[in-house]
Design a protein around this motif. Structure first.
Motif, mmCIF file in Angstrom:
data_model
loop_
_atom_site.group_PDB
_atom_site.id
_atom_site.type_symbol
_atom_site.label_atom_id
_atom_site.label_comp_id
_atom_site.label_asym_id
_atom_site.label_seq_id
_atom_site.Cartn_x
_atom_site.Cartn_y
_atom_site.Cartn_z
ATOM 1 N N ILE A 141 34.214 -29.627 58.151
ATOM 2 C CA ILE A 141 34.275 -28.216 58.673
ATOM 3 C C ILE A 141 35.126 -27.947 59.846
ATOM 4 N N ASP A 142 34.973 -28.785 60.967
ATOM 5 C CA ASP A 142 35.930 -28.672 61.917
ATOM 6 C C ASP A 142 37.431 -28.818 61.469
ATOM 7 N N SER A 143 37.729 -29.887 60.770
ATOM 8 C CA SER A 143 39.285 -29.720 60.441
ATOM 9 C C SER A 143 39.441 -28.414 59.651
ATOM 10 N N PHE A 144 38.747 -27.717 58.787
ATOM 11 C CA PHE A 144 39.015 -26.406 58.301
ATOM 12 C C PHE A 144 39.136 -25.648 59.180
ATOM 13 N N LYS A 187 42.396 -21.627 61.672
ATOM 14 C CA LYS A 187 41.942 -20.470 62.819
ATOM 15 C C LYS A 187 42.842 -19.377 63.022
ATOM 16 N N GLU A 188 44.113 -19.397 62.622
ATOM 17 C CA GLU A 188 44.978 -18.121 62.621
ATOM 18 C C GLU A 188 44.586 -17.278 61.507
ATOM 19 N N ASP A 222 45.909 -21.160 70.243
ATOM 20 C CA ASP A 222 45.898 -22.014 71.614
ATOM 21 C C ASP A 222 44.123 -22.206 71.631
ATOM 22 N N LYS A 223 43.391 -21.521 71.306
ATOM 23 C CA LYS A 223 41.858 -21.670 71.335
ATOM 24 C C LYS A 223 41.391 -22.896 70.527
ATOM 25 N N ARG A 224 40.664 -23.772 71.348
ATOM 26 C CA ARG A 224 39.787 -24.929 70.755
ATOM 27 C C ARG A 224 38.687 -24.374 69.965
ATOM 28 N N ILE A 225 38.470 -24.926 68.542
ATOM 29 C CA ILE A 225 37.426 -24.619 67.938
ATOM 30 C C ILE A 225 36.891 -25.680 67.243
ATOM 31 N N SER A 226 35.323 -25.623 67.158
ATOM 32 C CA SER A 226 34.569 -26.408 66.262
ATOM 33 C C SER A 226 33.332 -26.016 65.891
ATOM 34 N N THR A 227 32.559 -26.505 65.058
ATOM 35 C CA THR A 227 31.110 -25.996 64.653
ATOM 36 C C THR A 227 30.449 -25.932 65.829
#
Length: 150
Positions: A82-85, A90-91, A98-103
């Motif tokens: 899910i994190d990879s997805f 993200k765009e 440039d925003k970091r994202i994870s579950t």
């Protein structure tokens, strides 16, 4: 897991009494532990009508597994997948490049939204399994600071 959801006309909630044991295990050997990730005890987390719709739809897609969110083979969906997805898309879903994202960010967002709704700190603390209010208070402070950017 499906059996952890209690749905009724009076109250719908999820029982949090463990987590997915996926570190170092083959997917086929993964299962639910009897321990929560934090030292907080087993808890009941109320869910809203939208969560019930998502739960019911996910159950129809995961017919050959006790897990709710699964691959087409019935294996539990991996948090890292899910994190990879999220990172790769993200765009497309409106998150700046440039925003970091994870579950895990959704947990923080949930806490922040509860604080914005003025849910009492002890209720938030219990809901998310914090054993002390320090973490929850830090999230409330972060929310107050972020409000300045609106």
């Amino acid at each position: 897991m499906e059996r952890d959801f209690i749905l009724s006309d009076n109250r719908s909630y999820c029982i949090v009494e463990g987590n997915l044991d996926y570190h170092g295990n083959k997917i086929i050997d993964q299962g639910k532990t009897r321990e929560t990730k934090t030292k907080a005890v087993t808890r009941e987390v109320d869910i809203n009508s939208r969560a019930i719709v998502i739960y019911e739809e996910a159950c129809t897609l995961s017919t050959n597994s006790d897990f709710i969110f699964t691959t087409k083979n019935g294996n539990p969906l991996q948090p890292t997948a899910i994190d990879s997805f999220l990172r790769n898309n993200k765009e497309k879903i409106g998150i700046p490049k440039d925003k970091r994202i994870s579950t895990h960010i959704f947990r923080h967002t949930h806490i922040s939204k509860l604080a914005e709704l003025e849910v009492p700190l002890y209720v938030i603390q219990r809901r998310v399994g914090h054993s002390s209010s320090k973490i929850t208070e830090k999230m409330k402070e972060k929310t107050r600071n972020l409000l300045e950017f609106l």
